[in-house]
Design a protein around this motif. Structure first.
Motif, PDB file in Angstrom:
ATOM      1  N   GLN B 139       0.803  -1.210   0.000  1.00 48.06           N
ATOM      2  CA  GLN B 139       0.000   0.000   0.000  1.00 48.06           C
ATOM      3  C   GLN B 139       0.845   1.272   0.000  1.00 48.06           C
ATOM      4  OE1 GLN B 139      -2.636  -0.138   3.358  1.00 48.06           O
ATOM      5  NE2 GLN B 139      -3.617   1.774   2.782  1.00 48.06           N
ATOM      6  N   HIS B 140       2.006   1.203   0.607  1.00 52.25           N
ATOM      7  CA  HIS B 140       2.750   2.434   0.837  1.00 52.25           C
ATOM      8  C   HIS B 140       4.051   2.564   0.053  1.00 52.25           C
ATOM      9  CE1 HIS B 140       0.177   3.861   4.069  1.00 52.25           C
ATOM     10  NE2 HIS B 140       0.062   2.594   4.418  1.00 52.25           N
ATOM     11  N   LEU B 141       4.487   1.493  -0.583  1.00 54.41           N
ATOM     12  CA  LEU B 141       5.855   1.507  -1.100  1.00 54.41           C
ATOM     13  C   LEU B 141       5.990   1.142  -2.571  1.00 54.41           C
ATOM     14  CD1 LEU B 141       7.531  -0.349   1.883  1.00 54.41           C
ATOM     15  CD2 LEU B 141       7.676   2.094   1.415  1.00 54.41           C
ATOM     16  N   VAL B 142       6.989   1.765  -3.188  1.00 52.39           N
ATOM     17  CA  VAL B 142       7.422   1.397  -4.533  1.00 52.39           C
ATOM     18  C   VAL B 142       8.870   0.956  -4.419  1.00 52.39           C
ATOM     19  CG1 VAL B 142       7.851   2.252  -6.870  1.00 52.39           C
ATOM     20  CG2 VAL B 142       5.888   3.062  -5.589  1.00 52.39           C
ATOM     21  N   LEU B 143       9.232  -0.097  -5.124  1.00 53.61           N
ATOM     22  CA  LEU B 143      10.601  -0.618  -5.055  1.00 53.61           C
ATOM     23  C   LEU B 143      11.285  -0.502  -6.418  1.00 53.61           C
ATOM     24  CD1 LEU B 143      12.968  -2.212  -3.795  1.00 53.61           C
ATOM     25  CD2 LEU B 143      11.686  -4.301  -4.207  1.00 53.61           C
ATOM     26  N   SER B 191       4.908  -0.427   7.219  1.00 53.81           N
ATOM     27  CA  SER B 191       5.745  -0.583   6.029  1.00 53.81           C
ATOM     28  C   SER B 191       6.367   0.725   5.549  1.00 53.81           C
ATOM     29  CB  SER B 191       4.945  -1.225   4.905  1.00 53.81           C
ATOM     30  OG  SER B 191       3.815  -0.438   4.592  1.00 53.81           O
ATOM     31  N   ARG B 192       5.675   1.847   5.741  1.00 54.28           N
ATOM     32  CA  ARG B 192       6.205   3.095   5.194  1.00 54.28           C
ATOM     33  C   ARG B 192       7.546   3.480   5.814  1.00 54.28           C
ATOM     34  NH1 ARG B 192       7.507   7.650   5.744  1.00 54.28           N
ATOM     35  NH2 ARG B 192       7.213   7.114   7.938  1.00 54.28           N
ATOM     36  N   ASN B 193       7.807   3.009   7.042  1.00 54.21           N
ATOM     37  CA  ASN B 193       9.101   3.282   7.661  1.00 54.21           C
ATOM     38  C   ASN B 193      10.255   2.805   6.785  1.00 54.21           C
ATOM     39  OD1 ASN B 193       8.550   4.296  10.521  1.00 54.21           O
ATOM     40  ND2 ASN B 193       7.185   2.540  10.325  1.00 54.21           N
ATOM     41  N   ILE B 194       9.995   1.795   5.978  1.00 53.85           N
ATOM     42  CA  ILE B 194      11.050   1.242   5.129  1.00 53.85           C
ATOM     43  C   ILE B 194      11.562   2.308   4.159  1.00 53.85           C
ATOM     44  CG2 ILE B 194      11.538  -0.485   3.351  1.00 53.85           C
ATOM     45  CD1 ILE B 194       9.623  -2.349   4.907  1.00 53.85           C
ATOM     46  N   ALA B 195      10.646   3.172   3.697  1.00 55.30           N
ATOM     47  CA  ALA B 195      11.081   4.259   2.821  1.00 55.30           C
ATOM     48  C   ALA B 195      12.044   5.182   3.567  1.00 55.30           C
ATOM     49  CB  ALA B 195       9.880   5.038   2.302  1.00 55.30           C
ATOM     50  N   ILE B 242       1.394  20.390   3.982  1.00 56.87           N
ATOM     51  CA  ILE B 242       2.185  19.318   4.586  1.00 56.87           C
ATOM     52  C   ILE B 242       2.317  18.194   3.560  1.00 56.87           C
ATOM     53  CG2 ILE B 242       2.308  17.598   6.448  1.00 56.87           C
ATOM     54  CD1 ILE B 242       0.649  19.487   8.152  1.00 56.87           C
ATOM     55  N   TYR B 243       3.542  17.677   3.387  1.00 53.66           N
ATOM     56  CA  TYR B 243       3.756  16.611   2.418  1.00 53.66           C
ATOM     57  C   TYR B 243       3.985  15.247   3.049  1.00 53.66           C
ATOM     58  CZ  TYR B 243       3.703  20.042  -1.248  1.00 53.66           C
ATOM     59  OH  TYR B 243       3.295  21.014  -2.112  1.00 53.66           O
ATOM     60  N   ARG B 244       4.496  15.273   4.270  1.00 50.84           N
ATOM     61  CA  ARG B 244       4.678  13.969   4.923  1.00 50.84           C
ATOM     62  C   ARG B 244       4.945  14.142   6.406  1.00 50.84           C
ATOM     63  NH1 ARG B 244      10.660  11.947   2.686  1.00 50.84           N
ATOM     64  NH2 ARG B 244      11.794  13.800   3.361  1.00 50.84           N
ATOM     65  N   LEU B 245       4.675  13.079   7.121  1.00 54.72           N
ATOM     66  CA  LEU B 245       5.038  13.003   8.533  1.00 54.72           C
ATOM     67  C   LEU B 245       6.112  11.948   8.671  1.00 54.72           C
ATOM     68  CD1 LEU B 245       1.744  12.919  10.645  1.00 54.72           C
ATOM     69  CD2 LEU B 245       3.150  14.888  10.039  1.00 54.72           C
ATOM     70  N   LEU B 246       7.189  12.302   9.333  1.00 52.41           N
ATOM     71  CA  LEU B 246       8.242  11.323   9.587  1.00 52.41           C
ATOM     72  C   LEU B 246       8.414  11.181  11.096  1.00 52.41           C
ATOM     73  CD1 LEU B 246      10.999  12.361   7.018  1.00 52.41           C
ATOM     74  CD2 LEU B 246       9.166  10.705   6.741  1.00 52.41           C
ATOM     75  N   CYS B 258       3.667   4.457  12.795  1.00 48.84           N
ATOM     76  CA  CYS B 258       2.835   3.463  12.104  1.00 48.84           C
ATOM     77  C   CYS B 258       2.234   4.053  10.834  1.00 48.84           C
ATOM     78  CB  CYS B 258       1.744   2.925  13.035  1.00 48.84           C
ATOM     79  SG  CYS B 258       0.405   4.079  13.325  1.00 48.84           S
ATOM     80  N   ASP B 259       1.817   3.179   9.947  1.00 50.36           N
ATOM     81  CA  ASP B 259       1.287   3.629   8.652  1.00 50.36           C
ATOM     82  C   ASP B 259       0.028   4.475   8.832  1.00 50.36           C
ATOM     83  OD1 ASP B 259       3.335   2.353   7.425  1.00 50.36           O
ATOM     84  OD2 ASP B 259       2.165   0.631   6.723  1.00 50.36           O
ATOM     85  N   TYR B 260      -0.753   4.144   9.846  1.00 52.17           N
ATOM     86  CA  TYR B 260      -1.958   4.918  10.107  1.00 52.17           C
ATOM     87  C   TYR B 260      -1.562   6.330  10.547  1.00 52.17           C
ATOM     88  CZ  TYR B 260      -6.017   6.721  12.589  1.00 52.17           C
ATOM     89  OH  TYR B 260      -7.038   7.524  13.016  1.00 52.17           O
ATOM     90  N   GLY B 261      -0.659   6.399  11.496  1.00 50.64           N
ATOM     91  CA  GLY B 261      -0.244   7.696  12.037  1.00 50.64           C
ATOM     92  C   GLY B 261       0.361   8.605  10.984  1.00 50.64           C
ATOM     93  N   CYS B 262       1.174   8.013  10.105  1.00 56.66           N
ATOM     94  CA  CYS B 262       1.880   8.872   9.158  1.00 56.66           C
ATOM     95  C   CYS B 262       0.943   9.445   8.101  1.00 56.66           C
ATOM     96  CB  CYS B 262       3.055   8.138   8.530  1.00 56.66           C
ATOM     97  SG  CYS B 262       2.567   6.952   7.302  1.00 56.66           S
ATOM     98  N   MET B 263      -0.278   8.926   8.035  1.00 56.99           N
ATOM     99  CA  MET B 263      -1.235   9.449   7.059  1.00 56.99           C
ATOM    100  C   MET B 263      -2.226  10.431   7.697  1.00 56.99           C
ATOM    101  SD  MET B 263      -0.512   8.382   4.124  1.00 56.99           S
ATOM    102  CE  MET B 263       0.976   7.474   3.807  1.00 56.99           C
ATOM    103  N   THR B 264      -2.095  10.671   9.008  1.00 56.34           N
ATOM    104  CA  THR B 264      -3.086  11.526   9.674  1.00 56.34           C
ATOM    105  C   THR B 264      -3.046  12.966   9.167  1.00 56.34           C
ATOM    106  OG1 THR B 264      -1.499  11.809  11.460  1.00 56.34           O
ATOM    107  CG2 THR B 264      -3.239  10.185  11.816  1.00 56.34           C
TER     108      THR B 264
END
Lengths: 421, 491
Positions: B139-143, B191-195, B242-246, B258-264
Motif C-alpha cells: 500500500q505504501h511503497l514502490v521498489l 511498512s512506510r518506515n522502510i522508505a 504538509i507533504y509527509r510526517l516522519l 505506524c502507517d496509520y499515524g503517518c497518514m493523519t
C-alpha cells in the motif's frame, strides 16, 4: 620417502581398515583425558588443511571448558576450490580415517553430535561415507556408549546444494542450519557460538583424517615429519600440463620441483613450465622461476608471496593465455560470491566484465589498471575471504604477466596463444 | 567501562558499545549504510571501515566492539580510500538517475559521494546490470531494484521490528536483489518506515513520491495524534502544505511511526475539510452557524450539557469546561474518560485510540464535572436537551443520544467526522495548524506545533468556544490558549 598416513590402499572397507590397525587409536583415545588428546594434537603441529592453516589443537582448545549443553563437531567436506580434489579422494579411499578422526576429536572437545557437510556434487562420496558410518556404527565405534567408554557420538552426513561459499566456515554453518549460505560476522567465533548457537569446532576432512595416526604414534612423531612449523604430510592435487596429474601425499616442505618431477613424471611432452598456482585457484600465481625451487609448506610459500592453501597445484604451461585463465577464474568467483558485502558483490562482476572486454579485444590499458584497482579495493575489505580469493589471483596475474594483458589491450593476439594453440 | 581513543579524542563507553557508537558519542560520524541503531548489525555495506591499531586490516566500526585501550582512526587516507572504493563499487550498477529519483537530497549515496569521492565513474554505463523498476510492493511503497545497494535494512526491519518477514535477498553475487517472499505483500502496518530507513532511492513512499523535492521542505517537530502513544513526529511542509510526517526518533516513545499515524496529516487538506459551519446537511457561513447554534442552546433554557473530548488538547477541553461553567452555567459537563491504555501490537499502536484521555482528566481535576455514565444518564432521562461536544467524542454516547433524540452540536475539522445525528457543526483548526497540549499514555507531555496555517476563517477550538459563548451572551475572555488553561496543573 615418508610412508603415507592418509592415502592408503585397501582401507576403504572397515575390514581392511581394521587390518591396518584402524580404530585402535580411538580405543586408545577413549582411555585418555580429553585435555591430553588436545595437548597431543597441539604437540603434533597439525594445521588446518582446508586452506587457512590454523593449528588444529589450538582450535579445539578454544571451546569454553565450562560450556553447558551441546557442542558440535563439523567436518568441512565442501571441497569446492578450483584445482582441489584431495578430500574427495581421501573420502573415497579412506573414509574410516575421517570417521575415526571425528570420533576422537568429538571426544576431545566433549561433543556428542557431529556433521559431515559434504559438497552436493559429491553424491558418490556421500554414499561411501554413509556406508562407512553404518559399518562403524555396527561395530560400536559410532553411537551410544562407544567401546563401553560411556562416550556417545552420533555422526550425520549433510549434502550441500552447490555453493562454493558454503566451504567458508560460517556460511557452512548457516547452510547446515537450513539458511542461505552466507558468512557470518566474526566475532563471535564458532568455538563460542557456532552451529545452532552452540560451541562448535570445524575441521577439514584431511585435518581430521590425520588425527588417528597422531593419537596412535604421538604428536612428536607427526611433528617430526615435514619441515619446521609445517608438520606432517599433505595431499597435493596436481592438475594441468603434467604427465601424471592426481593426488599425492607428501611431507610438507617437498619442493615443487620434486613434486613435479618425482611424483608427477614431469611436464607433459613438449610443454614448458610457465606458471604455478600452488594452493588452489585463490592463491597468488607464481612464475616458473619463483615456483621451481620453492618448498611447498605454509612458511615457504608465504615467503614466496603465495599460500599453501588447499594444496591444489595448478601447473600452467607456456602457451596458455593468462588473460583467458584469469577470465575463467573471475567468472567462477563472480558466480560464487554470496553477494553480501559490497566490494565482493560488485567487484567480482566488474572484474569479470573488464576481463571479458580485454579478452574480446574491446579493452584498453586503463581497463588493466581498473581490474588491478578493483582487486586492491576488495582485498581484506569483506566479511569472509572470498573477495581476497578473487583479488589475489587478479593482482598476481597482472603483476607478473602484465605484458600479456597489455597485448590484449592493444588488440594483438597474445603471445601465449601464438605459441601454444 | 572501556576507555578508547578515536581520532585522538578519548571516550569511555559502556561495555558492548561498538566503535561506531563510541565515535558517535564524540560527535564523529562514521559513514554507514547497513547499520541502523534499532536493527541488528549486518556488517555488509563495508562503508564504516576504520583503522584500529594492532589490527592487520581495516575493521567495520559497526560490528567491532570498543575495547579498553583501543586506538581508532577514522580519517586516515587508508580509511578514506576504503570509503571511496565502496562508493565506487556501489555505483557500478546503480542507475545514477538522481534527476528523477525521489530520494535525491536525502540520499546516502549522494551525501557520501560529496564527502568522500567526487570522482568520475570508471565503469561504462552500458555494462550496468538492469533490474526491475517501479514495482508496487504494498500500500505504501514502490521498489526500484536498480537503485538498491542491498544493505538489508528493509529485510531486517520486517524480520525484527514487525516480525512479518515479507522481504529477503534473492539470488546471490551481483544478481542479488530484494524481493517479496512468495505469497507476501508488504502491508504490515509499519511498512512506510522502510522508505525512511532505505538509505537510497530503492524504497520510496507512494504517498510522497514526486510531490515535492526534499530540499524545499521545511520541518516542524510535532506530535502524532493517531492514538494515545503520542509519537514524536516531524511534519514536513512547503508553502503551507504538509507533504509527509516522519518519525522523530526518541528514547521514550518511538523510533518508527505506524502507517496509520503517518497518514493523519491528510485530513488537513482533505476534500471534506470544513471551513464553514454545517447546519443539518447544509454548509453555512461561520457567523450564521454560530448564531444558529447559540439560539438552539438558548432555546434549551439551561438543559444544556458539554462533553469534553479525549481527542482535543488540554487547552481546548479547558475552554469547553469554561463554556459549561461560566457561559452555560450548568453542572452538566464531563471530562472524565476512561480507556485501557498500553501498546496493543508490541510496537507502537495503543489500545486507546484517543490521544488525550489523560489530558482531559487533568481538566476534570481542575473543573470537576460528571462522569460519562452520569451525564449519559441525564441525557437518557431527558434532563438535557442540547449536547455540545467534539465530533468523535459524540460517539462515546452515541446510543444514548440517538435514543433520547437530544440535539447535538459538534466541533469537527472534517465532514467525515460528523455524526449522523448532529444538528449543527462548527469547524476548528486542526493540531497541525494550532498548538495544543496532550498527555500520552506514559504521562508525558506532548505539545503540537503548527506546521501550517489554517485558512483565515478557521479558528482554534478555544477561540470558537469564546465566540459561541459571546453569541450566548457570555464573555469567557479567552484571548489565547493559555487563558483557557489557567488553574490547570499540567504535569
Amino acid at each position: 620417502m615418508t610412508e603415507n598416513i592418509l592415502l592408503k590402499d585397501n582401507v576403504a572397507g572397515i575390514e581392511g581398515y581394521f587390518a591396518g590397525g584402524g580404530y585402535k587409536p580411538l580405543k586408545k583415545a577413549l582411555g585418555l583425558k580429553p585435555a591430553d588428546i588436545i595437548e597431543e594434537v597441539k604437540k603434533s603441529n597439525l594445521r588446518g588443511r582446508g586452506g587457512a592453516g590454523f593449528p588444529a589443537g589450538l582450535k579445539w582448545s578454544f571451546i569454553p571448558k565450562d560450556a553447558q549443553g551441546e557442542r558440535y563437531l563439523v567436518c568441512n567436506a565442501d571441497e569446492g576450490e578450483p584445482g582441489t580434489f584431495k578430500d574427495r579422494e581421501l573420502m573415497r579411499r579412506n573414509p574410516h580415517a575421517v570417521i575415526e578422526g571425528m570420533a576422537i576429536a568429538a571426544y576431545a572437545i566433549g561433543s556428542s553430535h557431529g556433521y559431515i557437510y559434504i559438497r552436493g556434487e559429491f553424491a558418490a562420496e556421500a554414499e561411501v561415507l554413509e556406508a562407512a558410518i553404518a559399518a562403524a556404527r555396527s561395530k560400536g565405534f559410532i553411537g551410544k556408549n562407544i567401546l563401553g567408554s560411556g562416550f556417545n557420538f552420533e555422526l550425520f552426513v549433510h549434502r550441500g546444494a552447490g555453493a562454493y561459499i558454503c566451504g567458508e566456515e560460517t556460511a557452512l554453518l548457516e547452510s547446515l542450519e537450513g539458511f542461505k549460505g552466507q558468512p557470518r560476522l566474526k566475532p563471535p567465533f564458532p568455538a563460542i557460538k557456532g552451529l545452532f548457537g552452540r560451541p562448535t569446532v570445524m575441521n577439514n576432512v584431511e585435518t581430521l583424517a590425520a588425527v588417528p595416526a597422531i593419537i596412535e604414534k604421538g604428536g612428536d612423531w607427526y611433528a617430526a615429519i615435514g619441515s619446521g612449523k609445517s608438520a606432517g604430510t599433505k595431499l597435493f592435487c596436481v592438475s594441468g600440463a603434467v604427465k601424471k596429474p592426481g593426488v599425492y601425499e607428501l611431507p610438507l616442505g617437498v619442493t615443487f620441483r620434486d613434486l613435479l618431477e618425482k611424483s608427477c613424471g614431469g611436464m607433459k611432452e613438449g610443454k614448458i613450465l610457465k606458471a604455478v598456482i600452488p594452493g588452489g585457484s585463490s592463491t597468488p600465481v607464481l612464475t616458473a622461476e619463483e615456483a621451481w625451487g620453492v618448498k611447498l609448506d605454509y612458511e615457504s610459500l608465504a615467503a614466496a608471496g603465495s599460500m599453501l592453501g588447499s594444496g591444489g597445484v595448478i601447473v600452467i604451461p607456456e602457451g596458455e593465455c593468462m588473460v583467458k585463465l584469469l577470465q575463467v577464474l573471475a567468472r567462477f568467483y563472480h558466480h560464487e560470491s554470496c553477494g553480501q558485502c559490497t566490494p565482493c558483490r560488485e567487484g567480482c562482476g566488474w572484474i569479470e566484465k573488464l576481463l571479458n572486454r580485454l579478452e574480446e579485444g574491446r579493452g584498453s590499458s586503463a581497463d588493466i589498471d581498473n581490474i588491478y584497482a578493483a582487486g586492491e579495493a576488495m582485498m581484506g575489505r569483506t566479511i569472509c575471504p572470498l573477495a581476497d580469493a578473487m583479488a589475489m589471483p587478479v593482482m598476481s596475474f597482472i603483476k607478473k604477466f602484465r605484458p600479456e594483458f597489455e597485448a590484449h589491450a592493444r588488440g594483438e593476439t597474445c603471445a601465449g596463444r601464438a605459441a601454444g594453440k | 567501562m572501556p576507555k578508547l581513543t578515536i581520532d585522538g579524542l578519548s571516550v569511555e563507553v559502556p561495555k558492548g558499545t561498538s566503535v561506531l557508537e563510541a565515535a558517535q558519542l564524540l560527535g564523529i560520524h562514521i559513514p554507514r549504510y547497513c547499520y541502523h541503531p534499532k536493527l541488528t548489525v549486518a556488517g555488509n555495506c563495508r562503508m564504516c571501515l576504520v583503522e584500529i591499531e594492532k589490527a592487520n586490516k581495516l575493521l567495520t566500526a559497526c560490528s567491532t566492539e570498543a575495547l579498553e585501550g583501543m586506538v581508532v582512526r577514522t580519517t586516515t587516507e587508508q580509511v578514506r580510500k576504503a570509503r571511496r572504493d565502496v562508493l565506487e563499487f556501489l555505483l557500478i550498477n546503480h542507475p545514477v538517475d538522481c534527476p528523477i529519483c525521489d530520494q535525491a537530497g536525502e540520499c546516502g549515496l549522494q551525501d557520501y559521494y560529496m564527502d568522500y569521492s567526487l570522482r568520475k565513474s570508471r565503469f561504462a554505463q552500458e555494462d550496468k546490470i538492469r533490474r526491475p523498476k517501479r514495482r508496487i510492493v504494498g500500500q505504501h511503497l514502490v521498489l526500484d531494484n536498480e537503485r538498491c545497494i542491498l544493505c538489508t535494512r528493509c529485510v531486517r526491519f520486517c524480520a525484527e521490528v514487525t516480525k512479518t518477514h515479507e522481504l529477503d535477498v534473492m539470488e546471490r553475487s551481483d544478481g542479488s536483489f530484494i524481493d517479496l517472499k512468495e505469497g507476501k505483500t508488504l502491508d504490515n502496518g509499519y511498512s512506510r518506515n522502510i522508505a525512511d530507513i532505505c538509505p537510497v532511492g530503492a524504497f520510496t513512499s507512494r504517498d510522497f513520491r514526486f510531490k515535492q523535492r526534499v530540499w524545499f521542505l521545511k520541518r516542524t517537530p510535532t506530535v502524532c495524534l493517531g492514538c494515545a502513544t503520542g509519537c514524536l513526529v516531524e511534519a514536513q511542509h512547503n508553502e503551507n502544505v504538509i507533504y509527509r510526517l516522519l518519525p522523530r526518533p526518541n528514547a521514550e516513545t518511538n523510533t518508527w511511526l505506524c502507517d496509520y499515524g503517518c497518514m493523519t496529516y491528510k485530513a488537513v487538506l482533505a476534500g471534506d475539510r470544513l471551513s464553514k459551519g454545517v447546519i443539518k446537511n447544509g454548509l453555512i457561513d461561520l457567523e450564521p452557524a454560530l448564531r444558529e447554534a447559540a439560539s438552539r442552546i438558548d432555546e434549551a433554557k439551561g438543559a444544556v450539557a458539554v462533553l469534553g473530548s479525549p481527542w482535543l488538547s488540554v487547552e481546548d477541553n479547558a475552554a469547553l469546561a469554561r463554556l459549561a461553567k461560566d457561559a452555560f452555567k450548568t453542572e452538566n459537563y464531563c471530562f472524565d474518560f476512561e480507556a485501557v491504555q498500553g501498546i496493543k501490537d508490541g510496537i507502537l499502536i495503543n489500545k486507546d485510540p484517543a490521544p488525550n484521555t489523560r489530558g482531559a482528566r487533568m481538566v476534570k481535576e481542575a473543573h470537576g464535572g460528571l462522569s460519562l455514565a452520569e451525564l449519559s444518564d441525564r441525557v437518557a432521562t431527558g434532563k438535557v436537551k442540547v449536547v455540545v461536544t467534539e465530533a468523535r467524542a459524540a460517539g462515546l454516547m452515541k446510543e444514548v443520544l440517538k435514543a433520547a433524540g437530544t440535539r447535538l452540536l459538534v466541533f469537527a475539522t472534517n465532514k467525515g467526522e460528523i455524526p449522523a445525528q448532529a444538528y449543527a457543526t462548527l469547524p476548528y483548526a486542526s493540531y497541525f495548524e494550532t498548538p495544543g497540549t496532550f498527555i500520552n499514555y506514559q504521562g508525558l507531555r506532548r505539545v503540537t506545533a503548527p506546521a501550517v496555517q489554517a485558512p483565515d476563517a478557521i479558528k482554534p477550538l478555544w477561540e470558537m468556544v469564546n465566540k459561541l459563548a459571546a453569541y450566548s451572551g457570555a464573555s469567557l475572555r479567552l484571548h489565547s490558549a493559555e487563558d483557557a488553561i489557567k488553574g490547570i496543573d499540567i504535569k
